[in-house]
Design an enzyme around this catalytic site. Structure first.
Site, PDB file in Angstrom:
ATOM      1  N   GLU A  64     -57.544  29.963   7.990  1.00  0.00           N
ATOM      2  CA  GLU A  64     -56.739  30.616   6.929  1.00  0.00           C
ATOM      3  C   GLU A  64     -56.173  31.968   7.371  1.00  0.00           C
ATOM      4  O   GLU A  64     -56.100  32.916   6.578  1.00  0.00           O
ATOM      5  CB  GLU A  64     -57.549  30.726   5.638  1.00  0.00           C
ATOM      6  CG  GLU A  64     -57.969  29.343   5.166  1.00  0.00           C
ATOM      7  CD  GLU A  64     -58.011  29.194   3.690  1.00  0.00           C
ATOM      8  OE1 GLU A  64     -57.233  29.869   2.997  1.00  0.00           O
ATOM      9  OE2 GLU A  64     -58.807  28.377   3.219  1.00  0.00           O
TER      10      GLU A  64
HETATM   11  N1  CAA Z   1     -46.086  35.151  -0.828  1.00  0.00           N
HETATM   12  C1  CAA Z   1     -44.786  34.821  -1.043  1.00  0.00           C
HETATM   13  N2  CAA Z   1     -43.801  35.026  -0.147  1.00  0.00           N
HETATM   14  C2  CAA Z   1     -44.146  35.576   1.031  1.00  0.00           C
HETATM   15  C3  CAA Z   1     -45.479  35.930   1.336  1.00  0.00           C
HETATM   16  C4  CAA Z   1     -46.453  35.724   0.342  1.00  0.00           C
HETATM   17  N3  CAA Z   1     -47.731  36.055   0.567  1.00  0.00           N
HETATM   18  N4  CAA Z   1     -45.521  36.439   2.581  1.00  0.00           N
HETATM   19  C5  CAA Z   1     -44.264  36.406   3.058  1.00  0.00           C
HETATM   20  N5  CAA Z   1     -43.447  35.880   2.109  1.00  0.00           N
HETATM   21  C6  CAA Z   1     -42.015  35.697   2.214  1.00  0.00           C
HETATM   22  C7  CAA Z   1     -41.385  37.015   2.606  1.00  0.00           C
HETATM   23  O1  CAA Z   1     -41.130  37.815   1.482  1.00  0.00           O
HETATM   24  C8  CAA Z   1     -40.126  36.541   3.286  1.00  0.00           C
HETATM   25  O2  CAA Z   1     -39.168  36.170   2.321  1.00  0.00           O
HETATM   26  P1  CAA Z   1     -37.899  37.162   2.025  1.00  0.00           P
HETATM   27  O3  CAA Z   1     -37.141  37.212   3.302  1.00  0.00           O
HETATM   28  O4  CAA Z   1     -37.188  36.481   0.900  1.00  0.00           O
HETATM   29  O5  CAA Z   1     -38.500  38.471   1.660  1.00  0.00           O
HETATM   30  C9  CAA Z   1     -40.531  35.250   3.980  1.00  0.00           C
HETATM   31  O6  CAA Z   1     -41.695  34.784   3.263  1.00  0.00           O
HETATM   32  C10 CAA Z   1     -40.878  35.467   5.423  1.00  0.00           C
HETATM   33  O7  CAA Z   1     -41.940  36.389   5.491  1.00  0.00           O
HETATM   34  P2  CAA Z   1     -42.225  37.240   6.785  1.00  0.00           P
HETATM   35  O8  CAA Z   1     -40.950  37.754   7.346  1.00  0.00           O
HETATM   36  O9  CAA Z   1     -43.292  38.217   6.435  1.00  0.00           O
HETATM   37  O10 CAA Z   1     -42.816  36.154   7.808  1.00  0.00           O
HETATM   38  P3  CAA Z   1     -43.250  36.410   9.307  1.00  0.00           P
HETATM   39  O11 CAA Z   1     -42.702  35.264  10.039  1.00  0.00           O
HETATM   40  O12 CAA Z   1     -42.981  37.800   9.746  1.00  0.00           O
HETATM   41  O13 CAA Z   1     -44.858  36.405   9.298  1.00  0.00           O
HETATM   42  C11 CAA Z   1     -47.046  35.510   9.216  1.00  0.00           C
HETATM   43  C12 CAA Z   1     -45.595  35.490   8.739  1.00  0.00           C
HETATM   44  C13 CAA Z   1     -47.814  36.600   8.515  1.00  0.00           C
HETATM   45  C14 CAA Z   1     -47.285  35.635  10.709  1.00  0.00           C
HETATM   46  C15 CAA Z   1     -47.442  34.139   8.730  1.00  0.00           C
HETATM   47  O14 CAA Z   1     -46.776  33.194   9.514  1.00  0.00           O
HETATM   48  C16 CAA Z   1     -48.921  33.866   8.716  1.00  0.00           C
HETATM   49  O15 CAA Z   1     -49.625  34.283   7.799  1.00  0.00           O
HETATM   50  N6  CAA Z   1     -49.401  33.071   9.680  1.00  0.00           N
HETATM   51  C17 CAA Z   1     -50.765  32.567   9.642  1.00  0.00           C
HETATM   52  C18 CAA Z   1     -50.770  31.204   9.037  1.00  0.00           C
HETATM   53  C19 CAA Z   1     -52.163  30.732   8.735  1.00  0.00           C
HETATM   54  O16 CAA Z   1     -52.928  31.446   8.109  1.00  0.00           O
HETATM   55  N7  CAA Z   1     -52.483  29.488   9.155  1.00  0.00           N
HETATM   56  C20 CAA Z   1     -53.775  28.885   8.911  1.00  0.00           C
HETATM   57  C21 CAA Z   1     -53.691  27.827   7.849  1.00  0.00           C
HETATM   58  S1  CAA Z   1     -55.305  27.200   7.469  1.00  0.00           S
HETATM   59  C22 CAA Z   1     -55.165  25.518   7.585  1.00  0.00           C
HETATM   60  O17 CAA Z   1     -54.113  24.975   7.634  1.00  0.00           O
HETATM   61  C23 CAA Z   1     -56.430  24.715   7.670  1.00  0.00           C
HETATM   62  C24 CAA Z   1     -57.106  24.450   6.377  1.00  0.00           C
HETATM   63  O18 CAA Z   1     -57.269  23.336   5.903  1.00  0.00           O
HETATM   64  C25 CAA Z   1     -57.725  25.586   5.706  1.00  0.00           C
END
Ligand code: CAA
Length: 401
Positions: free
Chosen positions: A367
């Protein structure tokens, strides 16, 4: 500011604590040793209302708040991580996204099934070659008459083998890969019986061995148009929203793990003797126990604050991510010290602390890794990440009738 838990909170704590003590504690050492997931635990959780905790009563939920969800996770993980993972996935990553982003049709169809345990939910974002880098996913959704055809492979999916409903993220338009847009990804509610869906288990995990973790394979799976969650092209935002809820449950669960390490260590330190005194008399042991307590208090306050923000519908990505990062880091440290306090006995499964040690490692990976949480924090601090006005948050609590 009021630090007092309400009667509702205390009732949820009792419910989760009694369930974990009665149903999980007696079987967990053996289930973990044999890497055995007991499906009946899901039915037991459904029966006492744990699967529907923080949903309105009209959907069969318990109507309690998001702080209660965190408190329940803390109690479950105090006994074992695998029990908490059920709430993280089923509620945090499946139910709450439908409750928040779903159409009325999706909510009335799926939420009563999820809250009653008639369906178990899972979350399909991660793939064999894309975890942290969400836009690196390869799963594709091709538009056809009346819906989409999905093809792809999801990996490291908690509850994959046990679930009936999957929230799957796939590309609907690969050209729209722009950083500030990501609007080429869409979320789909995929039922197991849609055809072309297969799941399997991953063997040989370091921790959470009594939980199911596996893969989902989609082979020409037809998903009707009405099962798009949150609108076409909103998948990245839906996925980030899901993680805001899932990370909250991981943070609160890890807080329970710290408390388990602390309690086990205090008990052991007061009974085990070296140099003719209980080891609790030795200052280096005292230091480890003091740090565990500090880790617990810090982690608990961070997740409770995030839960309070969720209740009020306040954007909480930063607070939730901080709670997740710190609680998981503190859980790893506490589990390592708990093994240390137990000495050679901590190195065997005669005591539960070796299980805590293995389980704690996972929480800094799934996560959103520790590194992703640090990047999120830095992004807010350095002002290149911000919460845009009008962003969707959880429906505020108390729910309107
Ligand atoms: N809620 C709503 N919208 C959001 C948001 C949130 N928490 N975070 C970002 N956004 C929106 C942003 O506002 C942006 O939209 P706008 O341009 O309209 O403002 C858009 O999404 C893009 O956001 P970012 O530019 O911040 O995205 P980024 O590419 O810079 O970074 C990141 C994103 C933080 C690296 C993200 O990719 C991330 O969290 N990665 C980790 C993913 C992860 O946790 N994976 C594990 C999953 S667990 C699993 O799958 C297994 C299971 O069963 C548990």
């Amino acid at each position: 500011m009021d630090f007092q838990l309400s009667d509702m909170h205390n009732e949820v704590i009792d419910l989760a604590r009694q369930f974990a003590e009665r149903k999980i504690k007696p079987i967990i050492a053996e289930a973990d040793r044999e890497a055995r997931f007991d499906r009946s635990i899901l039915d037991d959780m459904a029966e006492i209302g744990l699967l529907g905790l923080c949903f309105p009563e009209e959907y069969g939920g318990g109507g309690v708040d998001y702080i209660s969800l965190g408190l329940a996770c803390e109690e479950l993980e105090y006994i074992d991580t695998s029990a908490r993972v059920v709430l993280s996935v089923h509620i945090g990553l499946a139910g709450l996204p439908i409750f928040t982003w779903g159409t009325e049709g999706q909510k009335s169809k799926y939420l009563p099934l999820l809250t009653s345990g008639g369906m178990i939910g899972a979350f399909g974002l991660t793939e064999p070659n894309a975890g942290s880098d969400v836009v690196g996913i390869q799963t594709n959704a091709d538009k056809v008459d009346g819906g989409f055809i999905l093809n792809g492979e999801k990996m490291w999916i908690s509850l994959s083998d046990a679930a009936d409903l999957f929230l799957i993220f796939a590309w609907t338009d690969r050209d729209k890969k722009h950083k500030r847009d990501h609007s080429g990804i869409t979320g789909f509610l995929v039922e197991r019986n849609f055809g072309g869906v297969s799941t399997g288990d991953i063997k040989g995990k370091l921790g959470v061995r009594a939980g199911k973790t596996g893969f989902i394979s989609l082979d020409d799976t037809f998903v009707p148009e009405e099962n798009v969650l949150g609108g076409i092209g909103n998948g990245f935002k839906v996925a980030m929203f899901c993680l805001d809820q899932g990370r909250y449950t991981v943070a609160s669960g890890a807080t329970g793990l710290i408390r388990a390490c602390y309690d086990a260590s205090v008990e052991y330190a007061n009974t085990r003797k070296t140099f003719n005194v209980p080891i609790s008399h030795h200052q280096l042991v005292q230091e480890m126990i003091a740090k565990m307590y500090a880790g617990y208090e810090i982690s608990r306050n961070l997740y409770l604050k995030a839960g309070w923000m969720k209740n009020k519908g306040i954007a909480n990505t930063r607070a939730t991510s901080l709670a997740k990062w710190i609680a998981c880091e503190q859980a790893e440290a506490a589990a390592s010290d708990a093994v240390q306090v137990h000495g050679a006995y901590g190195f065997s499964d005669e005591y539960p602390v070796e299980r805590y040690y293995r389980n704690a490692k996972g929480s800094s990976i799934y996560e959103g890794t520790r590194e992703i949480q640090k990047l999120i924090q830095a992004g807010y601090s350095l002002k290149f990440r911000r919460d845009r006005p009008g962003r969707k948050e959880l429906p505020t609590w108390p729910f309107e009738k």
